[in-house]
Design a protein around this motif. Structure first.
Motif, PDB file in Angstrom:
ATOM      1  N   UNK A  50     101.592  19.405  22.808  1.00 38.50           N
ATOM      2  CA  UNK A  50     100.790  19.935  21.704  1.00 38.50           C
ATOM      3  C   UNK A  50     100.330  18.826  20.762  1.00 38.50           C
ATOM      4  N   UNK A  51     101.137  17.783  20.636  1.00 38.91           N
ATOM      5  CA  UNK A  51     100.760  16.706  19.716  1.00 38.91           C
ATOM      6  C   UNK A  51      99.487  16.009  20.179  1.00 38.91           C
ATOM      7  N   UNK A  52      99.123  16.195  21.450  1.00 34.13           N
ATOM      8  CA  UNK A  52      97.907  15.544  21.936  1.00 34.13           C
ATOM      9  C   UNK A  52      96.664  16.412  21.721  1.00 34.13           C
ATOM     10  N   UNK A  53      96.835  17.640  21.253  1.00 34.13           N
ATOM     11  CA  UNK A  53      95.686  18.459  20.859  1.00 34.13           C
ATOM     12  C   UNK A  53      95.057  17.883  19.598  1.00 34.13           C
ATOM     13  N   UNK A  54      93.812  18.290  19.280  1.00 42.49           N
ATOM     14  CA  UNK A  54      93.195  17.757  18.063  1.00 42.49           C
ATOM     15  C   UNK A  54      94.085  18.026  16.845  1.00 42.49           C
ATOM     16  N   UNK A  55      94.220  17.033  15.977  1.00 40.66           N
ATOM     17  CA  UNK A  55      95.080  17.179  14.818  1.00 40.66           C
ATOM     18  C   UNK A  55      94.331  17.927  13.718  1.00 40.66           C
ATOM     19  N   UNK A  56      95.076  18.331  12.685  1.00 39.63           N
ATOM     20  CA  UNK A  56      94.505  19.180  11.630  1.00 39.63           C
ATOM     21  C   UNK A  56      93.297  18.538  10.958  1.00 39.63           C
ATOM     22  N   UNK A 109     105.504  17.806  22.581  1.00 39.12           N
ATOM     23  CA  UNK A 109     104.935  16.531  23.039  1.00 39.12           C
ATOM     24  C   UNK A 109     103.505  16.737  23.520  1.00 39.12           C
TER      25      UNK A 109
END
Lengths: 278, 182, 419
Positions: B40-46, B38
């Protein structure tokens, strides 16, 4: 009198729905008897996709990277003329085992370019693709609307098996028996092609894979039509869910943990309730 | 009460406690692990991480001029320093600086005249003035942040005001007249 | 209210004493789901599903809030933000999305079992009518939330689902067409509809959470029912919720999570429809449009009305579909039998299992194409559905001779365990 009405209101409401349903039922049954549903052409001629086994099947399945690369070649040399792959980015190809430099080159050499709008001049131009770009949209002027292939194996029942059967199903003609019932299928309309795996039976796409060796494989695999369609089907399973392997790996870890937790919580439950009859 | 009478059986209370503590601890670990995806999903996406490098055409920037462009959605200042500006930057004793760096350390080899920095004030992230034509370059002739008065010199180094660090220099290569940033 | 022998909250920790004397929240929790809530000692595993529904709600709230951070609610961008952004680029986005989509299914599985448990054991009867009524409200809110959530990925099924469901309202005489246009903010589902559905899909779960609190509050007034249907007579009939039922529910939650994980990680698309992986196309309807599986029984009832009789068939279908749920509000007064538990009601027990079968048949028909055979079967099954609640159950409740009830919960437990 009023109380009798209130008491019987449930029977009135229930009765009303039931009577209307029985009237409808009478209509449906009469309709079926008077005019039994005619067999449709789809029913007579449509075929279910043949089974297709891929390395990525099953909970332990893994992508066969060499096959995915071959499938990508088939997509690049054949499908990409008409079908886009717009939900996938060039950079994703690294998952298939291509190096950074190879991905850069694939992107740069890609036939369809990225459209660029020149704000100052107010005109559209184009530029080469770079790895961070998605595969460009393909505009197809002919008949039919070639669907984007990114999610095609998720967007059709039987996914990869459907793609494989469709690509290899052009030579299957309707049986004489079926043709006797539906003579209009004796001649396929202009610009259409009969394919028993396609929902409407007549498909606008001409047979895309027609001869062995149509795509140059460099890994020594014989590029038969069947092999090429298998490879591109496997590739399209990957494009539909590149995270498939991660998902299953995570799943095993999570399940392992939860099964361990299940034993513990069962033990805790038994120990809490020990001696209490229930 | 009857239940308590039931409980007073031969059950070993230590084993019981142990199992219950273990179950609660495992639940806590599980909850902790679930939080990871949850967060980690808020880190910049690929797609954000893969954002392409920015190419800047240097041929159109005359000495003394600067341009503002963007790199990873942040403003990027590219400035062609005049020999006088280079001399002014080199004349400052490095030890007197808040964030000691020489102009040479902040530019590419053999391209000391190209000062390429992010246009993000290291104080609180405003865009300093000085890259646009006619903008106030501040007391040190570099950039000047109007938000809280940080002044940068011709090497983009902090000289005055609240900003703690020099303007950030991104990674870049200069190939002929093209600077590839990123 | 609580039983006189309920334990009282007496915090030993001075911090908790300080908090409790100023804001008695610890006491509230202790009395709600702690040792202060005496619960019948004979609850079976079917009683786990209330807590599981709460767990499912929390899972949906958490995954939903994070997903909303990555979702673009526009007709042009929604499909991409889900199928590219969330599924491919966002870290663990695929997990969030699959957990949320399958979480909805798990929620409905749990809720349906919870409801059928209530039906079998007569949990809707006095003095627990309010618990049941609030439960039906939650069920309606849940259906609305699930429907609007299914629209958000803006695939073909999303789009045509929105089209068809808002079409129900056009069956309303006179103002129907105007209401439909108002609901959609246009003549077909588009940005306006998608945005309001997103807004409400985010809002309603919190309304559900509020209704759940009322549901639990209403439950705590008479206390939990139990498989015998005999009310608690004394202290020997109950155990404190904690640790007895926290331990049992803990086990239930882990089993629930195992099944949930199998869906998420190994069959994430099993319950979905392939057509929702095709971007919404307002110009082409899929060959077979079906809602998500949890709406199938109601969809079958809707489609069973094919004949105009006084009212148009379409209006009958919509009335019956809403009626099939709304009649649950009247159930506490339709079933007048003084005996709660189906275990002691030989005729009701049969009717109950026929109803379970009937709803499964309706579900099967609702998920199948609208071919004559399925329509005929759903007409019979829908008629039975209404007959069950409005005719059979009221009649059974006055003619049935129940089996003798045990004297108390403890007596039943001791008889069963042979002590």
């Amino acid at each position: 009198m009023t109380s009798l009405f209130i008491k019987s209101i449930k029977f009135l409401v229930g009765g009303a729905f039931i009577v209307v349903l029985l009237i409808a039922l009478y209509g449906s049954v009469r309709g079926v008897i008077k005019e039994p549903p005619a067999e449709t052409a789809e029913h007579a001629m449509h075929k279910h996709p043949e089974e297709l086994k891929l390395a990525s099947d099953g909970p332990f399945g893994k992508f066969d990277r060499a096959q995915l690369q071959r499938g990508f070649l088939v997509y690049k040399d054949v499908c990409s003329t008409c079908h886009s792959l717009n939900l996938v980015s060039f950079r994703n190809l690294k998952d298939l085992g291509y190096s950074e430099a190879e991905v850069k080159k694939i992107a740069k050499d890609w036939g369809t370019k990225q459209p660029v709008f020149d704000e100052k001049g107010g005109t559209w131009g184009e530029r080469d693709n770079v790895p961070s770009d998605r595969f460009p949209k393909v505009y197809y002027p002919g008949t039919g609307t070639p669907p984007d292939l990114s999610l095609i194996t998720k967007a059709r029942h039987d996914g990869a098996a459907y793609v494989h059967s469709l690509l290899t199903g052009y030579d299957k003609k309707p049986s004489a028996e079926a043709l006797a019932k539906f003579p209009e299928f004796a001649k396929t309309p202009d610009g259409m092609h009969f394919n028993p795996y396609f929902a409407n039976l007549n498909i606008a796409m001409p047979p895309p894979l027609t001869q062995d060796g149509q795509v140059q494989y460099s890994d020594g695999t014989r590029a038969t039509v069947d092999q090429m369609s298998k490879d591109v089907s496997a590739f399209l399973v990957w494009t539909a869910e590149p995270t498939l392997e991660t998902r299953r790996q995570a799943g095993f870890a999570v399940l392992g943990f939860l099964i361990f937790a299940a034993f513990l919580t069962y033990g805790a439950y038994r120990s809490v309730w020990a001696g209490v009859k229930h | 009460m009857a239940i308590e009478a039931d409980l007073a059986g031969p059950e070993n209370p230590r084993r019981r406690d142990y199992l219950q503590y273990a179950a609660v601890s495992v639940a806590a670990v599980g909850a902790g692990v679930v939080v990871l995806p949850l967060v980690n999903s808020m880190n910049p996406s690929a797609d954000v991480l893969a954002q392409s490098t920015t190419e800047v055409d240097l041929s159109k920037i005359e000495p003394g001029m600067a341009i503002k462009t963007s790199f990873r959605k942040q403003p990027l200042f590219v400035r062609n320093l005049t020999p006088a500006e280079i001399a002014a930057a080199d004349a400052v004793p490095v030890s007197s600086l808040r964030d000691p760096q020489t102009l040479e350390q902040r530019t590419a080899k053999d391209h000391t005249n190209w000062l390429i920095t992010l246009g993000v004030c290291t104080h609180l992230g405003c865009v300093p003035l000085g890259a646009g034509e006619g903008e106030n370059r501040g007391p040190f002739g570099g950039y000047f942040c109007p938000c809280h008065g940080s002044a940068y010199d011709t090497a983009g180094r902090i000289r005055q005001g609240p900003a703690p660090k020099n303007l950030e220099v991104p990674k870049y290569n200069i190939n002929g007249a093209i600077a590839v940033v990123g | 209210m609580s039983f006189p022998w309920a334990k009282h909250y007496e915090p030993k920790n001075p911090v908790m004493q300080w908090v409790d004397s100023r804001l008695p929240l610890p006491r509230f929790v202790y009395n709600a789901v702690g040792a202060g809530y005496p619960v019948p000692r004979n609850l079976n595993y079917w009683w786990n599903f209330g807590v599981l529904a709460g767990v499912a709600l929390v899972c949906q709230l958490i995954t939903g809030i994070v997903l909303a951070m990555h979702f673009h609610s526009s007709a042009a961008g929604a499909f991409e933000s889900v199928n590219v952004g969330i599924m491919r680029d966002v870290n663990a986005g695929w997990f969030l999305r699959f957990a949320h989509a399958n979480g909805a299914s798990m929620f409905f599985v749990v809720i349906y079992i919870h409801m059928f448990r209530g039906l079998y054991y007569g949990s809707y009867k006095a003095p627990r009518e309010m618990v049941w009524l609030l439960g039906v409200v939650i069920f309606l809110l849940l259906m609305a939330t699930a429907f609007m959530g299914y629209v958000l990925p803006w695939g073909q099924m999303s789009f045509w689902g929105a089209q068809v469901i808002t079409g129900f309202f056009s069956a309303i005489p006179v103002a129907g067409d105007w209401i439909r246009v108002w609901l959609l903010g246009g003549y077909a589902p588009d940005d306006a509809a998608l945005n309001r559905f997103f807004s409400l899909h985010y809002l309603l779960p919190f309304v559900i959470a509020g209704a759940v609190i009322l549901h639990i509050w209403a439950l705590h007034i008479p206390g939990s029912s139990n498989p015998t249907g005999v009310e608690v007579k004394g202290e020997q009939d109950t155990v404190p919720f904690h640790p007895y039922y926290t331990a049992k529910d803990g086990l239930g939650v882990v089993v629930f999570l195992i099944l949930f994980s199998v869906l998420i990680f190994f069959a994430p698309d099993y319950l979905g429809h392939p057509d929702n992986y095709i971007p919404a196309n307002p110009l082409s309807t899929p060959a077979h449009i079906v809602p998500e599986w949890y709406f199938w029984p109601f969809y079958a009832i809707l489609r069973a009305f094919t004949a105009d009789f006084i009212l148009p068939a379409k209006l009958w279908g919509v009335l019956a579909m809403f009626g099939s749920i709304l009649l649950l509000f009247f159930l506490p007064w339709l079933d007048k039998s003084p005996v709660r538990s189906g275990a002691y009601r030989p005729m009701y027990k049969v009717a109950f299992w026929v109803l379970v079968f009937d709803v499964l048949v309706l579900g099967y028909c609702g998920g199948s194409p609208a071919e004559p055979l399925y329509v005929i079967v759903s007409q019979i099954a829908a008629a039975y559905y209404f007959a069950h609640f409005l005719i059979i159950v009221p009649i059974i409740s006055s003619i049935e001779t129940p089996k003798p009830l045990p004297g108390s919960i403890t007596e039943a437990v001791l008889a069963k365990t042979g002590a």
